[in-house]
Scaffold this motif. Sequence first.
Motif, PDB file in Angstrom:
ATOM      1  N   TRP A  67      41.122  -7.236  66.337  1.00  0.00           N
ATOM      2  CA  TRP A  67      42.516  -7.208  66.735  1.00  0.00           C
ATOM      3  C   TRP A  67      42.539  -6.427  68.033  1.00  0.00           C
ATOM      4  O   TRP A  67      42.007  -5.319  68.108  1.00  0.00           O
ATOM      5  N   ALA A  70      47.847  -5.023  73.794  1.00  0.00           N
ATOM      6  CA  ALA A  70      48.676  -3.842  74.057  1.00  0.00           C
ATOM      7  C   ALA A  70      49.388  -3.336  72.801  1.00  0.00           C
ATOM      8  O   ALA A  70      49.490  -2.135  72.569  1.00  0.00           O
ATOM      9  N   HIS A  71      49.875  -4.248  71.961  1.00  0.00           N
ATOM     10  CA  HIS A  71      50.638  -3.806  70.789  1.00  0.00           C
ATOM     11  C   HIS A  71      49.754  -3.216  69.693  1.00  0.00           C
ATOM     12  O   HIS A  71      50.260  -2.664  68.733  1.00  0.00           O
ATOM     13  N   TYR A  72      48.417  -3.304  69.836  1.00  0.00           N
ATOM     14  CA  TYR A  72      47.506  -2.669  68.879  1.00  0.00           C
ATOM     15  C   TYR A  72      47.028  -1.314  69.380  1.00  0.00           C
ATOM     16  O   TYR A  72      46.366  -0.594  68.648  1.00  0.00           O
ATOM     17  N   GLY A  73      47.314  -0.980  70.622  1.00  0.00           N
ATOM     18  CA  GLY A  73      46.879   0.294  71.169  1.00  0.00           C
ATOM     19  C   GLY A  73      45.377   0.372  71.384  1.00  0.00           C
ATOM     20  O   GLY A  73      44.800   1.448  71.367  1.00  0.00           O
ATOM     21  N   LEU A 110      57.621 -11.137  64.927  1.00  0.00           N
ATOM     22  CA  LEU A 110      57.107 -10.371  66.050  1.00  0.00           C
ATOM     23  C   LEU A 110      55.710  -9.851  65.697  1.00  0.00           C
ATOM     24  O   LEU A 110      55.523  -9.228  64.655  1.00  0.00           O
ATOM     25  N   HIS A 111      54.737 -10.128  66.516  1.00  0.00           N
ATOM     26  CA  HIS A 111      53.340  -9.739  66.310  1.00  0.00           C
ATOM     27  C   HIS A 111      52.747 -10.338  65.035  1.00  0.00           C
ATOM     28  O   HIS A 111      51.768  -9.835  64.496  1.00  0.00           O
TER      29      HIS A 111
END
Length: 174
Positions: A67, A70-73, A110-111
């Motif tokens: 995974w 950006a949204h996973y950091g 979302l995501h």
Amino acid sequence: MKKLVIMLTPAAMLVLAAPFAIAQESQTPAPVAVDTAKALSEWDKVYAVFSHPRCADCHVADERPRWSGAHYGGTRVHAFNVQRGADGSGFGSPGLRCMTCHFSSNSKALHGPPGAENWHLAPAEMAWFGKVLGRNLRPDQGSLAQWQPQLEGYRGACSRRQTGRLGLGAGIGS
């Protein structure tokens, strides 16, 4: 008489086609002018697809998809102990196949998990996760040649499988 005509027809076709075949083989192809700047510009578009998490996360050398984004950091191993599967198919382990969460189309949440028909890990020999960084796979560096046979074989399959549409990377991010 009918049998004779049937037997002679293929021979006649071969005799009549031979001059055309010989003429085609004797022609030398015209030299191709290569515009390096344009080629690198086009390669940047291909690179954007290959390095996009939706492609790269399942093109891993080990047994675990990733995974990232950006949204996973950062990048991490896929949760739920998802693995390639003992059979090597890339569809996951019995009881937890990729299609358990990755349906035939993208999730509307979302995501949510992306989707496509027959979602699965790419074969290990098609691994490029962590390799498509910087200019590692740029044609001007000479390393693209080693990937060309695999890329050609997977180009259409990946784009249709991951996006449901034709065209390399169509719909990436959608």
